[in-house]
Design an enzyme around this catalytic site. Structure first.
Site, short mmCIF file in Angstrom:
data_model
loop_
_atom_site.label_atom_id
_atom_site.label_comp_id
_atom_site.label_asym_id
_atom_site.label_seq_id
_atom_site.Cartn_x
_atom_site.Cartn_y
_atom_site.Cartn_z
N THR A 121 0.85 -1.19 0.00
CA THR A 121 0.00 0.00 0.00
C THR A 121 0.88 1.25 0.00
OG1 THR A 121 -1.61 1.27 1.27
CG2 THR A 121 -0.18 -0.17 2.52
N HIS A 154 5.26 17.09 0.13
CA HIS A 154 6.23 16.25 0.83
C HIS A 154 7.58 16.96 0.93
CE1 HIS A 154 3.28 13.09 -0.07
NE2 HIS A 154 3.82 12.42 0.94
N LYS A 158 12.00 13.69 -1.28
CA LYS A 158 11.16 12.63 -1.88
C LYS A 158 11.51 12.45 -3.35
CE LYS A 158 6.39 10.96 -2.28
NZ LYS A 158 6.78 9.56 -2.03
N1 LIG Z 1 3.64 3.21 2.29
C1 LIG Z 1 3.90 4.18 3.15
O1 LIG Z 1 3.20 4.35 4.16
C2 LIG Z 1 5.10 5.05 2.94
C3 LIG Z 1 5.86 4.86 1.82
N2 LIG Z 1 7.03 5.54 1.67
C4 LIG Z 1 7.83 5.18 0.51
O2 LIG Z 1 8.87 4.31 0.94
C5 LIG Z 1 10.03 4.49 0.15
C6 LIG Z 1 11.21 4.82 1.03
O3 LIG Z 1 10.99 6.04 1.68
P1 LIG Z 1 12.09 6.72 2.63
O4 LIG Z 1 12.43 5.81 3.74
O5 LIG Z 1 11.59 8.07 2.92
O6 LIG Z 1 13.30 6.84 1.59
P2 LIG Z 1 14.86 6.83 1.87
O7 LIG Z 1 15.53 7.18 0.59
O8 LIG Z 1 15.15 7.64 3.08
O9 LIG Z 1 15.14 5.29 2.25
C7 LIG Z 1 15.21 4.24 1.34
C8 LIG Z 1 16.46 3.46 1.66
O10 LIG Z 1 16.50 2.25 0.92
C9 LIG Z 1 17.84 2.09 0.52
N3 LIG Z 1 18.09 1.13 -0.54
C10 LIG Z 1 18.32 1.35 -1.86
N4 LIG Z 1 18.57 0.19 -2.49
C11 LIG Z 1 18.51 -0.77 -1.57
C12 LIG Z 1 18.72 -2.18 -1.60
N5 LIG Z 1 19.02 -2.80 -2.74
N6 LIG Z 1 18.61 -2.88 -0.45
C13 LIG Z 1 18.31 -2.27 0.71
N7 LIG Z 1 18.13 -0.92 0.81
C14 LIG Z 1 18.22 -0.19 -0.32
C15 LIG Z 1 18.23 3.50 0.12
O11 LIG Z 1 19.64 3.62 -0.08
P3 LIG Z 1 20.16 4.67 -1.21
O12 LIG Z 1 19.94 6.01 -0.62
O13 LIG Z 1 21.57 4.28 -1.39
O14 LIG Z 1 19.35 4.43 -2.45
C16 LIG Z 1 17.72 4.27 1.31
O15 LIG Z 1 18.62 4.27 2.40
C17 LIG Z 1 9.67 5.57 -0.87
O16 LIG Z 1 9.22 4.96 -2.05
C18 LIG Z 1 8.52 6.31 -0.19
O17 LIG Z 1 7.69 6.98 -1.08
C19 LIG Z 1 7.47 6.43 2.59
C20 LIG Z 1 6.73 6.68 3.71
C21 LIG Z 1 5.47 6.02 3.97
O1 LIG Z 2 8.06 9.46 0.53
C1 LIG Z 2 7.38 9.76 1.54
O2 LIG Z 2 7.84 10.40 2.49
C2 LIG Z 2 5.98 9.31 1.59
N1 LIG Z 2 5.55 8.56 0.61
C3 LIG Z 2 4.27 7.94 0.51
C4 LIG Z 2 3.60 8.26 -0.80
O3 LIG Z 2 4.30 8.45 -1.82
O4 LIG Z 2 2.38 8.28 -0.86
C5 LIG Z 2 3.41 8.11 1.72
C6 LIG Z 2 3.68 9.29 2.60
O5 LIG Z 2 2.89 10.37 2.22
C7 LIG Z 2 5.14 9.65 2.75
#
Ligand SMILES: NC(=O)C1=CN([C@@H]2O[C@H](COP(=O)(O)OP(=O)(O)OC[C@H]3O[C@@H](n4cnc5c(N)ncnc54)[C@H](OP(=O)(O)O)[C@@H]3O)[C@@H](O)[C@H]2O)C=CC1
Ligand SMILES: O=C(O)C1=N[C@H](C(=O)O)C[C@H](O)C1
Length: 267
Positions: A121, A154, A158
């Site tokens: 999701t 955001h 992002k």
């Molecule tokens: N569903 C939900 O409720 C939410 C979804 N999201 C989504 O989640 C995703 C991550 O968000 P966020 O934490 O803010 O992003 P970040 O960029 O802070 O974190 C993602 C991490 O994953 C790492 N990564 C990349 N490749 C790999 C790999 N092969 N194996 C393990 N780790 C890897 C990245 O490293 P590197 O920087 O080197 O690429 C980075 O440290 C986004 O798509 C965001 O939109 C975010 C918040 C809520």
């Molecule tokens: O990247 C984020 O931070 C977030 N990503 C999700 C999205 O793309 O909908 C959810 C949340 O709003 C935070």
């Protein structure tokens, strides 16, 4: 006790999930992965700013998958697909939060879900999952005399736009109106842009440290409804992901979303 592996442990979401896991009595953190070279090989406790806990950050999920019952992945599309494949081939459950992936990615994940249970999701917060249903119902009641516009904001880091949540809000509005979302979505406007009937406008703003804000506007003649959700901490997503992990760990293979986890019945 659920043995959990967190993928993307050094990312914004991975850090919050792992921190909450270490404070929880329901989970044991047994593994973690990361893409950042500086983070790989470090002790997870140290990565999170505390004392060592004797779990090293792995480069690949296959290095630690045997330890876990369930995987939580917030990484990027390429890595998520590899991780879902690895989890399913090893008969583990997986929760996916990654957004910004194309339709082909979703189809591949759905195919893999015949092998293992997957919750996926774009937004794990309780509030947004209620909002999805409110938007669908509101669109259904108001009909196409009210124009639907969606605005999201955001943080500056992002990587994808519009947010996965904004896209799903658009899909929910389209469902309520009984129209096709892809055919009616209008992403940003510039120049000649007279509004078409049934258009669903989606605008993405980026800046500062905004955790996540979504507003859906239903604009009619002489009246307007605006519904807004604001997240002020990533913990709302992290707690939702943990709830999903507890729920999915003993489920049969299949493709699930937060409605299944939260028991929300979409009308
Ligand atoms: N569903 C939900 O409720 C939410 C979804 N999201 C989504 O989640 C995703 C991550 O968000 P966020 O934490 O803010 O992003 P970040 O960029 O802070 O974190 C993602 C991490 O994953 C790492 N990564 C990349 N490749 C790999 C790999 N092969 N194996 C393990 N780790 C890897 C990245 O490293 P590197 O920087 O080197 O690429 C980075 O440290 C986004 O798509 C965001 O939109 C975010 C918040 C809520
Ligand atoms: O990247 C984020 O931070 C977030 N990503 C999700 C999205 O793309 O909908 C959810 C949340 O709003 C935070």
């Amino acid at each position: 006790m659920v043995n959990l592996i967190v993928c993307g442990i050094c990312g914004k979401m991975g850090r919050r999930i792992a921190t909450l896991v270490l404070q929880s009595g329901k989970f044991k953190l047994v593994g973690a992965t990361e893409g950042l070279p500086d983070c790989i090989g470090k002790d997870v406790g140290v990565v999170l700013g505390g004392a060592p806990i004797n779990i090293k950050v792995s480069e690949k999920l296959s290095d630690c998958i045997n330890e876990g019952d369930c995987v939580i992945d917030f990484t990027n599309c390429k890595s998520t697909l590899e991780n879902v494949r690895c989890a399913c081939e090893n008969k583990k459950s997986i929760v996916v939060g990654t957004t910004g992936c194309d339709n082909d990615f979703v189809e591949q994940i759905k195919k893999l879900s015949v092998m293992c249970p997957i919750v996926m999701t774009p937004n794990m917060s309780l509030g947004v999952n209620i909002l999805f249903e409110i938007v669908k119902e509101t669109a259904r009641y108001l009909g196409s005399d009210f124009d639907v516009e969606i605005i999201e904001m955001h943080h500056r880091a992002k990587k994808d736009a519009p947010s996965g949540t904004a896209l799903k809000l658009g899909q929910k509005a389209a469902e309520g109106l009984g129209i096709n979302f892809e055919q009616n979505a209008k992403f940003s406007r510039f120049g000649e842009a007279l509004r078409a009937k049934n258009e669903i406008g989606i605008m993405a703003l980026r800046g500062g440290d905004v955790v996540g804000e979504h507003t859906v506007i239903f604009a009619g003649d002489a009246e307007r409804i605006e519904i807004t959700h604001k997240a002020s901490s990533r913990d709302v997503f992290a707690k939702g992901a943990l709830k999903a992990a507890l729920w999915v760990v003993d489920k049969l293979p299949g493709f699930y979303d937060m409605n299944d986890v939260l028991g929300i019945k979409s009308k």
